[in-house]
Design a protein around this motif. Sequence first.
Motif, PDB file in Angstrom:
ATOM      1  N   GLU A  80       0.938  -1.143  -0.127  1.00  0.00           N
ATOM      2  CA  GLU A  80      -0.098   0.004   0.064  1.00  0.00           C
ATOM      3  C   GLU A  80       1.017   1.275   0.082  1.00  0.00           C
ATOM      4  O   GLU A  80       1.362   1.466   0.768  1.00  0.00           O
ATOM      5  N   ILE A  81       0.931   1.933  -1.251  1.00  0.00           N
ATOM      6  CA  ILE A  81       1.979   3.037  -1.287  1.00  0.00           C
ATOM      7  C   ILE A  81       1.154   4.198  -1.343  1.00  0.00           C
ATOM      8  O   ILE A  81       0.533   4.554  -1.984  1.00  0.00           O
ATOM      9  N   GLN A  82       1.813   5.269  -0.417  1.00  0.00           N
ATOM     10  CA  GLN A  82       1.212   6.672  -0.263  1.00  0.00           C
ATOM     11  C   GLN A  82       2.188   7.528  -0.841  1.00  0.00           C
ATOM     12  O   GLN A  82       3.549   7.232  -0.634  1.00  0.00           O
ATOM     13  N   ASP A  83       1.573   8.437  -1.617  1.00  0.00           N
ATOM     14  CA  ASP A  83       2.511   9.499  -2.167  1.00  0.00           C
ATOM     15  C   ASP A  83       3.476   9.172  -3.336  1.00  0.00           C
ATOM     16  O   ASP A  83       4.592   9.634  -3.256  1.00  0.00           O
ATOM     17  N   MET A  84       3.043   8.160  -3.790  1.00  0.00           N
ATOM     18  CA  MET A  84       3.865   7.539  -4.960  1.00  0.00           C
ATOM     19  C   MET A  84       4.244   8.686  -6.090  1.00  0.00           C
ATOM     20  O   MET A  84       3.368   9.267  -6.608  1.00  0.00           O
ATOM     21  N   ILE A  85       5.520   8.869  -6.362  1.00  0.00           N
ATOM     22  CA  ILE A  85       5.873  10.103  -7.270  1.00  0.00           C
ATOM     23  C   ILE A  85       5.955   9.410  -8.861  1.00  0.00           C
ATOM     24  O   ILE A  85       6.131   8.458  -9.012  1.00  0.00           O
ATOM     25  N   ASP A  86       5.107  10.265  -9.522  1.00  0.00           N
ATOM     26  CA  ASP A  86       5.031  10.247 -10.602  1.00  0.00           C
ATOM     27  C   ASP A  86       5.067  11.249 -11.466  1.00  0.00           C
ATOM     28  O   ASP A  86       4.909  12.559 -11.066  1.00  0.00           O
ATOM     29  N   ARG A  87       5.278  11.524 -13.064  1.00  0.00           N
ATOM     30  CA  ARG A  87       5.077  12.560 -13.597  1.00  0.00           C
ATOM     31  C   ARG A  87       3.679  12.956 -14.053  1.00  0.00           C
ATOM     32  O   ARG A  87       2.852  12.148 -14.099  1.00  0.00           O
ATOM     33  N   GLY A  88       3.511  14.215 -13.786  1.00  0.00           N
ATOM     34  CA  GLY A  88       2.198  14.606 -13.734  1.00  0.00           C
ATOM     35  C   GLY A  88       1.405  14.628 -15.350  1.00  0.00           C
ATOM     36  O   GLY A  88       2.187  14.467 -16.186  1.00  0.00           O
ATOM     37  N   GLU A  89       0.275  15.263 -15.373  1.00  0.00           N
ATOM     38  CA  GLU A  89      -0.517  15.278 -16.688  1.00  0.00           C
ATOM     39  C   GLU A  89       0.230  16.221 -17.340  1.00  0.00           C
ATOM     40  O   GLU A  89       1.022  17.310 -16.973  1.00  0.00           O
ATOM     41  N   ILE A  90       0.257  16.100 -18.937  1.00  0.00           N
ATOM     42  CA  ILE A  90       0.894  17.320 -19.736  1.00  0.00           C
ATOM     43  C   ILE A  90       0.161  18.189 -19.687  1.00  0.00           C
ATOM     44  O   ILE A  90      -1.073  18.173 -19.931  1.00  0.00           O
ATOM     45  N   ILE A  91       0.517  19.506 -19.438  1.00  0.00           N
ATOM     46  CA  ILE A  91      -0.390  20.746 -19.404  1.00  0.00           C
ATOM     47  C   ILE A  91       0.081  21.699 -20.723  1.00  0.00           C
ATOM     48  O   ILE A  91       1.245  21.916 -20.964  1.00  0.00           O
ATOM     49  N   CYS A  92      -1.000  22.268 -21.281  1.00  0.00           N
ATOM     50  CA  CYS A  92      -0.801  23.088 -22.197  1.00  0.00           C
ATOM     51  C   CYS A  92      -1.503  24.383 -21.674  1.00  0.00           C
ATOM     52  O   CYS A  92      -2.261  24.492 -20.655  1.00  0.00           O
ATOM     53  N   GLU A  93      -0.980  25.807 -22.144  1.00  0.00           N
ATOM     54  CA  GLU A  93      -1.511  27.219 -21.797  1.00  0.00           C
ATOM     55  C   GLU A  93      -2.819  27.324 -21.890  1.00  0.00           C
ATOM     56  O   GLU A  93      -3.225  26.731 -23.236  1.00  0.00           O
ATOM     57  N   ASN A  94      -3.593  27.979 -21.375  1.00  0.00           N
ATOM     58  CA  ASN A  94      -4.862  28.570 -21.761  1.00  0.00           C
ATOM     59  C   ASN A  94      -5.706  27.116 -21.810  1.00  0.00           C
ATOM     60  O   ASN A  94      -5.817  26.140 -21.011  1.00  0.00           O
ATOM     61  N   ASP A  95      -6.462  27.119 -22.909  1.00  0.00           N
ATOM     62  CA  ASP A  95      -7.571  26.021 -23.130  1.00  0.00           C
ATOM     63  C   ASP A  95      -6.814  24.898 -24.300  1.00  0.00           C
ATOM     64  O   ASP A  95      -7.753  24.346 -25.010  1.00  0.00           O
ATOM     65  N   ASP A  96      -5.736  25.145 -24.600  1.00  0.00           N
ATOM     66  CA  ASP A  96      -4.991  24.698 -25.869  1.00  0.00           C
ATOM     67  C   ASP A  96      -4.795  23.005 -25.484  1.00  0.00           C
ATOM     68  O   ASP A  96      -4.875  22.637 -24.391  1.00  0.00           O
ATOM     69  N   LYS A  97      -4.640  22.358 -26.414  1.00  0.00           N
ATOM     70  CA  LYS A  97      -4.744  20.911 -26.340  1.00  0.00           C
ATOM     71  C   LYS A  97      -3.502  20.451 -26.772  1.00  0.00           C
ATOM     72  O   LYS A  97      -2.811  20.679 -27.652  1.00  0.00           O
ATOM     73  N   TYR A  98      -3.085  19.107 -26.203  1.00  0.00           N
ATOM     74  CA  TYR A  98      -1.850  18.574 -26.333  1.00  0.00           C
ATOM     75  C   TYR A  98      -2.150  17.371 -27.537  1.00  0.00           C
ATOM     76  O   TYR A  98      -3.161  16.512 -27.637  1.00  0.00           O
ATOM     77  N   LYS A 151       1.550  14.791 -32.881  1.00  0.00           N
ATOM     78  CA  LYS A 151       2.349  16.335 -33.110  1.00  0.00           C
ATOM     79  C   LYS A 151       3.484  16.534 -32.155  1.00  0.00           C
ATOM     80  O   LYS A 151       4.310  17.445 -32.360  1.00  0.00           O
ATOM     81  N   ARG A 152       3.496  15.890 -31.126  1.00  0.00           N
ATOM     82  CA  ARG A 152       4.303  16.238 -29.989  1.00  0.00           C
ATOM     83  C   ARG A 152       4.319  17.474 -29.416  1.00  0.00           C
ATOM     84  O   ARG A 152       5.506  18.206 -29.194  1.00  0.00           O
ATOM     85  N   GLY A 153       3.329  18.161 -29.093  1.00  0.00           N
ATOM     86  CA  GLY A 153       3.232  19.351 -28.651  1.00  0.00           C
ATOM     87  C   GLY A 153       1.847  20.020 -28.575  1.00  0.00           C
ATOM     88  O   GLY A 153       0.877  19.271 -28.805  1.00  0.00           O
ATOM     89  N   CYS A 154       1.893  21.292 -27.917  1.00  0.00           N
ATOM     90  CA  CYS A 154       0.364  21.721 -27.729  1.00  0.00           C
ATOM     91  C   CYS A 154       0.014  22.510 -29.180  1.00  0.00           C
ATOM     92  O   CYS A 154       0.805  23.202 -29.810  1.00  0.00           O
ATOM     93  N   VAL A 155      -1.247  22.395 -29.260  1.00  0.00           N
ATOM     94  CA  VAL A 155      -1.797  23.075 -30.735  1.00  0.00           C
ATOM     95  C   VAL A 155      -2.405  24.377 -30.199  1.00  0.00           C
ATOM     96  O   VAL A 155      -3.445  24.188 -29.288  1.00  0.00           O
ATOM     97  N   GLU A 156      -2.155  25.468 -30.700  1.00  0.00           N
ATOM     98  CA  GLU A 156      -2.666  26.748 -30.201  1.00  0.00           C
ATOM     99  C   GLU A 156      -4.042  27.071 -30.849  1.00  0.00           C
ATOM    100  O   GLU A 156      -4.338  26.674 -31.767  1.00  0.00           O
ATOM    101  N   SER A 157      -4.906  27.218 -29.799  1.00  0.00           N
ATOM    102  CA  SER A 157      -6.365  27.273 -30.410  1.00  0.00           C
ATOM    103  C   SER A 157      -6.716  28.126 -31.601  1.00  0.00           C
ATOM    104  O   SER A 157      -6.293  29.345 -31.423  1.00  0.00           O
ATOM    105  N   GLY A 158      -7.357  27.772 -32.465  1.00  0.00           N
ATOM    106  CA  GLY A 158      -7.674  28.403 -33.704  1.00  0.00           C
ATOM    107  C   GLY A 158      -6.445  28.691 -34.779  1.00  0.00           C
ATOM    108  O   GLY A 158      -6.685  29.099 -35.600  1.00  0.00           O
ATOM    109  N   THR A 159      -5.283  27.907 -34.342  1.00  0.00           N
ATOM    110  CA  THR A 159      -4.175  28.132 -35.204  1.00  0.00           C
ATOM    111  C   THR A 159      -3.577  26.708 -35.448  1.00  0.00           C
ATOM    112  O   THR A 159      -4.206  25.628 -34.786  1.00  0.00           O
TER     113      THR A 159
END
Length: 674
Positions: free
Chosen positions: A495-513, A517-525
């Motif tokens: 039973e492991i508490q506080d297991m360290i992991d890489r978190g979710e991939i985050i983009c700025e604003n509401d852009d999607k990863y 394409k290995r990157g964030c796509v800027e909304s509308g472009t």
Amino acid sequence: MSEFPCFTRQPLTTAVTLICSSIAVSAQAAATSPKTDEQMVVTATRTETPLTTAPASMSVITAEDIENNPGITLGDIVAEATSIEVDLDSTRAGRQTISIRGMEAKYTLIMVNGRRMSSASAIIRGNDFDLATIPTDSIERVEIIRGPMSALYGSDGMGGTINIITKTPTNEWRTSISTDISTPNDGNGGEQHSVGFTTSGGLIEDKLFARVSANQTGRDAWQPYTGIHPSGHNRDDVTALEGRDTLSLFGTLSWHPAQDQIIDLDLGYSDDKRDTAGEHATGVNYSNSNITRNSQALTYSGFWGWGDTQVRYSRENVLDKHAADVDNSTRDVEELTQIFEASATTHFGNNHTLTFGVDFQFSELTNEQYVQGGKAKAYQGALFVQDQWAMTDQLTATLGGRLDKHEQYGQEFSPRIYLVHQSTENLVIKGGVGKAFKAPTLTQNHPGYMVSSCKGGCDLYGNANLKPETSWNYELAAIYSEPTWQIEGALFRNEIQDMIDRGEIICENDDKYDSSKRGCVESGTSNIYTAYRTYNNISEAIVQGLELAGRLKISEQWSINSNYTYLDTEDKSTGEELLERYKHSGLVKLNWNPVYDLTTFVSAKYRGKRTIDKDITQNAYTTLDLGTVYHINDDVRFRAGITNLTNKSISKELEYEGYVMAPRTYYLGMTADF
């Protein structure tokens, strides 16, 4: 949670059926030969203990096993042991990882003669450089503990511990040379060779002894890919298994200034070069790694009327000379670890064996490429105590605890209790509960740490708010032994508490990863920019399962050994299974010894289906290996065989993600003693 197998109505694969069958058949065998002396181990208690009654679930790989194994690394040596997974890392071209009981490779503590090896902060990607540091000719045995031992050894071994015990020199001078070659049969490179030399003996009779071992290995890059990647780049130069050139040296001087007083000086050096053409979604990165390691250890051991003492200072320096040799950028990374430890063992009363001690560890990382300010360091100290209490003639309790004081995380107490009951002459029942912990590495918790990740699509940052990982671990095991057969089973739960992991991939604003394409796509472009992620703590994770192992001497010529592991995992924060774990895994190995000088074997290794990512799975598969060892005389032995006989391979989908499986490979080797 899923039910344990062999009790479910769902049929298992042929390989797992064979495993269960071989264990069941063993119960019908008759005892026809006398018992042999039992293997003694030291890792579970720091004192010599018989293997079956050691207060832990353990496996031992002997020097003879190693000699008959075509592998050249620690990963190759332990690959057939119960609940051990040796995989090829997807982040680098075929580097090995060793995991125990479903815990990731970072939770496996590797030690040499009880002192830890440390390079986790210096080598941040695909770290298998610890696995080829000790020349195999110098190894007496490898002891494997399945489950954590934080009460004795502190941080890092939350999944298990692998302790490499080196050979002890004696007065008689003995020399051994060995050589091995192997080649895949597909004509795409991957040829490998190894040459080893060991000599040892007495410099001054009964007073001063020496052992020197050297091992040189090399592998040409295996480049089986052709054509065009879906993203448009040519794959002809991509390495599925990187090229490597490794030199390992190990030396020991053992001085006995008086009776029952020993001073040992251990010196180690390794130089490991790698050439990689790593693939990502938009191209190929050509990189070179050159890891050098210098280690020194000075140990004093005293044996007194009241007990034993040991004091040791060890120092290890790991230098990555081309840590970032990518696209003409080169920076060195260096990690220095110094450890002082002292312990004593004494007996009091008729029933207690007390072991206690202290250790202090200082680690310093120099990394101008990825760490802001170029430096990171940490200090920690610890006190530990253990009592082996013979409560009755049949029942022994091992009670222990360790108090660690970490410079950044304060105090952490790891208690442990383990009971061993010799129920009959042949049956041992044992089990226990303990707490384990693992502190973040010098890079994971450094706020100025940043490295490119997601195959170039994101930047990974350190997190100063990380908490240490902790776990409560439970185990119940039983071993039944006869001279011609043995069966062993265990239930375990972490039973492991506080297991360290890489978190979710985050983009700025509401852009999607966009993973393709290995990157964030800027909304509308159509603009692509780099995402980011950081290390974080998972609230709780569960890793539990069942393991079975059996061996049977069918006749003077035939024997069989097998093991099977079932895993059930869960990330409690999401309810999903932990990724990249085989739910079912097993091995069956049939040995044939037609004449005294000749041994042959065939082994089948089964791996069940596993989830790689939300939309990617790896199907179940079975691989077959064949091998033989022939003794020309008492001093010369030849070995030969084929690994992955059926030439199993992975899917294109997994191949594009960096996963790899070594092809059908032929090997030939020789060892001579004189």
